[in-house]
Motif scaffolding. Structure first.
Motif, PDB file in Angstrom:
ATOM      1  N   GLY A   1       6.786 -10.485  -0.307  1.00 40.53           N
ATOM      2  CA  GLY A   1       5.464 -10.205  -0.875  1.00 40.53           C
ATOM      3  C   GLY A   1       5.272  -8.756  -1.259  1.00 40.53           C
ATOM      4  N   THR A   2       4.070  -8.462  -1.663  1.00 43.27           N
ATOM      5  CA  THR A   2       3.539  -7.190  -2.180  1.00 43.27           C
ATOM      6  C   THR A   2       4.113  -6.827  -3.546  1.00 43.27           C
ATOM      7  N   MET A   3       3.274  -6.187  -4.321  1.00 39.96           N
ATOM      8  CA  MET A   3       3.669  -5.711  -5.648  1.00 39.96           C
ATOM      9  C   MET A   3       3.079  -4.330  -5.800  1.00 39.96           C
ATOM     10  N   GLU A   4       3.925  -3.300  -5.615  1.00 43.65           N
ATOM     11  CA  GLU A   4       3.445  -1.922  -5.783  1.00 43.65           C
ATOM     12  C   GLU A   4       4.037  -1.389  -7.069  1.00 43.65           C
ATOM     13  N   ILE A   5       3.197  -1.194  -8.079  1.00 43.56           N
ATOM     14  CA  ILE A   5       3.688  -0.640  -9.341  1.00 43.56           C
ATOM     15  C   ILE A   5       3.974   0.842  -9.095  1.00 43.56           C
ATOM     16  N   THR A   6       5.250   1.223  -9.202  1.00 48.95           N
ATOM     17  CA  THR A   6       5.649   2.556  -8.747  1.00 48.95           C
ATOM     18  C   THR A   6       6.758   3.103  -9.658  1.00 48.95           C
ATOM     19  N   HIS A   7       7.695   3.886  -9.092  1.00 49.48           N
ATOM     20  CA  HIS A   7       8.824   4.400  -9.865  1.00 49.48           C
ATOM     21  C   HIS A   7      10.095   4.137  -9.058  1.00 49.48           C
ATOM     22  N   THR A   8      11.260   4.183  -9.720  1.00 54.97           N
ATOM     23  CA  THR A   8      12.490   3.751  -9.028  1.00 54.97           C
ATOM     24  C   THR A   8      12.945   4.729  -7.936  1.00 54.97           C
ATOM     25  N   GLY A   9      12.302   5.924  -7.892  1.00 58.17           N
ATOM     26  CA  GLY A   9      12.637   6.867  -6.815  1.00 58.17           C
ATOM     27  C   GLY A   9      11.896   6.531  -5.521  1.00 58.17           C
ATOM     28  N   ASP A  10      10.951   5.607  -5.582  1.00 58.56           N
ATOM     29  CA  ASP A  10      10.098   5.302  -4.425  1.00 58.56           C
ATOM     30  C   ASP A  10      10.771   4.230  -3.550  1.00 58.56           C
ATOM     31  N   THR A  11      11.593   4.691  -2.621  1.00 55.23           N
ATOM     32  CA  THR A  11      12.373   3.740  -1.823  1.00 55.23           C
ATOM     33  C   THR A  11      11.834   3.604  -0.391  1.00 55.23           C
ATOM     34  N   LYS A  12      10.637   4.141  -0.172  1.00 54.32           N
ATOM     35  CA  LYS A  12      10.062   4.107   1.185  1.00 54.32           C
ATOM     36  C   LYS A  12       9.466   2.722   1.469  1.00 54.32           C
ATOM     37  N   ILE A  13       9.611   2.287   2.725  1.00 57.59           N
ATOM     38  CA  ILE A  13       8.992   1.016   3.098  1.00 57.59           C
ATOM     39  C   ILE A  13       7.587   1.297   3.620  1.00 57.59           C
ATOM     40  N   ASN A  14       6.611   0.729   2.979  1.00 58.31           N
ATOM     41  CA  ASN A  14       5.218   0.967   3.352  1.00 58.31           C
ATOM     42  C   ASN A  14       4.826  -0.029   4.455  1.00 58.31           C
ATOM     43  N   GLU A  15       4.697   0.503   5.670  1.00 59.05           N
ATOM     44  CA  GLU A  15       4.466  -0.365   6.843  1.00 59.05           C
ATOM     45  C   GLU A  15       3.172  -1.152   6.754  1.00 59.05           C
ATOM     46  N   ASN A  16       2.145  -0.526   6.155  1.00 55.86           N
ATOM     47  CA  ASN A  16       0.847  -1.213   6.058  1.00 55.86           C
ATOM     48  C   ASN A  16       0.962  -2.487   5.235  1.00 55.86           C
ATOM     49  N   ARG A  17       1.687  -2.372   4.122  1.00 53.34           N
ATOM     50  CA  ARG A  17       1.809  -3.559   3.269  1.00 53.34           C
ATOM     51  C   ARG A  17       2.681  -4.625   3.923  1.00 53.34           C
ATOM     52  N   LEU A  18       3.695  -4.179   4.651  1.00 53.02           N
ATOM     53  CA  LEU A  18       4.541  -5.118   5.389  1.00 53.02           C
ATOM     54  C   LEU A  18       3.705  -5.839   6.452  1.00 53.02           C
ATOM     55  N   ARG A  19       2.814  -5.073   7.098  1.00 52.54           N
ATOM     56  CA  ARG A  19       1.935  -5.658   8.115  1.00 52.54           C
ATOM     57  C   ARG A  19       1.019  -6.706   7.477  1.00 52.54           C
TER      58      ARG A  19
END
Ligand SMILES: Cc1cc2nc3c(=O)[nH]c(=O)nc-3n(C[C@H](O)[C@H](O)[C@H](O)COP(=O)(O)OP(=O)(O)OC[C@H]3O[C@@H](n4cnc5c(N)ncnc54)[C@H](O)[C@@H]3O)c2cc1C
Length: 411
Positions: free
Chosen positions: A307-325
């Motif tokens: 799940g989740t769809m964060e429109i971002t850039h290909t350098g953004d490789t961080k896992i966003n814990e809030n969205r995972l939660r």
């Protein structure tokens, strides 16, 4: 024999290579990665003729704005002062209307149904990738979403798809793998699913059999022109002469297109998944948990949640814990007996969906460069649409009439 160079070895590049090689072309695929963990591997594995409404649709802008202020929401545009993002946003706004959706729906349906037929052919040959036809359940817990799902179901029926509207009891009777806490569901009988990593293994083995050259760890850097034709592909491992080129580099397509003086608007839609292995108690029917937009897919003995769809850039490789939660909370709300824990960072996969602002894939011959075909921008449906895309790419290059009308897939 004509030589085709394919830039990008995700599922779109590999399916294109398959049908081109079968047509008699000499094919080489170039990919900068090890080709074992990108967007085409950890996705939810759903083949979705039901998904006929593109992301760019009326109401999406207002919904997106609300979600932007919720840290666990399933859709998010990372705000940046960036011209690519501004152009993409403007184009998205232009497409989020009824007339675009009306034209998009039959085009997506036809491409999807063709793809499903081609998956059936693959599965008949060797179903090592656990292709199954159990349909897709859209599950919901609120009246508002029930109404939306009913409306979407009616649209799909209008276009000839088989849809069943289920009460809470009927969902329980169908989903016997684990308890569900929902007010109802819509069951699309048209849909299917498979295990993406296993399909990628299968198609790579097919390519070996068809003598396709697959160059991993080979970055495409530039192109050598002769007039309005690409004569050579320049890579980190030397140059390769080609007669035809397919650009299938997913979220990286715009930067390669720039080198070809072509403007393509695609932004990566980052999404996460995690896979629980050998769970005895698990959902048995692929489902979307609608309020949280979480995809749930049984894959042989395993179960994958995405799940989740964060429109971002290909350098953004961080896992966003809030969205995972947000994903984990949805699962535990919809399946109260599962009670799963937050996955660790190393158990969490992410991928970049190549999202066009129109919500439509790009499958077309370029207007200026006579030997270039574009096959990219499949967003959340790349696995679903890959075999049909590969077949159409082959028909375009061979100068044949395409199996489905491609006018909605042009730029
Ligand atoms: C969480 C999640 C769930 C999803 N679930 C589904 C689903 O259920 N059903 C569905 O249909 N789709 C799903 N998708 C979408 C699907 O995974 C994508 O649409 C699809 O994988 C895109 O394939 P692709 O071949 O276009 O791109 P990719 O798989 O990204 O391949 C592009 C390749 O190009 C290579 N490349 C880039 N630049 C260069 C360069 N300069 N030189 C050489 N190589 C280069 C990259 O290394 C990469 O391997 C999901 C996606 C996510 C993130």
């Amino acid at each position: 024999m004509k030589k085709v160079g394919i830039v990008g070895g995700g599922i779109i590049g590999l399916c294109s290579a398959y049908y081109l090689a079968k047509e008699g072309y000499e094919v080489a695929v170039f990919d900068e990665s090890a080709m074992e963990d990108g967007c085409s591997y950890g996705n939810a594995g759903m083949i979705v003729p039901s998904h006929i409404i593109p992301l760019a649709q009326p109401g999406m802008i207002a919904q997106g704005m609300k979600w932007m202020f919720d840290s666990q929401s399933p859709f998010y545009v990372k705000p940046r002062l960036n011209t690519d993002l501004l152009k993409w946003g403007l184009q998205f706004y232009k497409h989020a209307n009824k007339s675009h959706v009306e034209r998009a729906m039959p085009a997506l349906r036809d491409l999807s149904l063709l793809s499903k037929e081609l998956y059936q052919d693959f599965a008949k040959e060797n179903n090592s990738f656990f292709y199954e036809e159990k349909g897709l359940l859209m599950l919901y817990r609120t009246d508002k979403v029930e109404e939306e799902m009913y409306h979407e179901g009616k649209e799909a029926e209008r276009l000839g798809l088989e849809v069943n509207y289920l009460s809470r009891r009927e969902v329980e009777a169908l989903e016997t793998g684990t308890k569900t806490d929902v007010i109802g569901g819509v069951h699309y009988k048209s849909d299917a699913h498979l295990y993406p990593q296993k399909f990628m293994k299968f198609i790579k083995e097919e390519l070996v059999r068809l003598k396709v050259e697959v160059h991993q760890h080979t970055t495409v850097k530039d192109f050598v022109f002769e007039g309005n034709k690409i004569a050579k592909i320049g890579t980190s491992k030397g140059t390769f002469a080609v007669d035809e080129v397919v650009l299938a580099a997913g979220s990286w397509s715009p930067s390669l297109a720039k080198k070809l003086n072509i403007g393509i608007s695609i932004l990566p839609g980052k999404g996460y998944s995690f896979t629980l292995k050998d769970r005895s108690q698990k959902p048995s029917i692929p489902s979307i948990l609608c309020e949280g937009k979480v995809a749930v897919t049984p894959m042989n003995n395993d179960i994958r949640f995405g799940g989740t769809m964060e429109i971002t850039h290909t350098g953004d490789t961080k896992i966003n814990e809030n969205r995972l939660r947000g994903i984990v909370t949805s699962i535990n709300d919809f399946y109260p007996d599962m009670q799963i824990e937050m996955p660790k960072a190393e158990e969490t996969w992410f991928g970049f969906r190549p999202c066009t602002p129109s919500g439509m894939p790009i499958i077309t011959k370029d207007k200026k460069i006579v030997n270039l075909t574009l096959a990219t921008g499949h967003a959340m449906m790349g696995l679903s649409l890959a075999p049909a895309t590969g077949k159409i790419v082959t028909e375009i290059i061979a100068g044949k009439t395409t199996s489905v009308d491609t006018k909605m897939f042009q730029i």
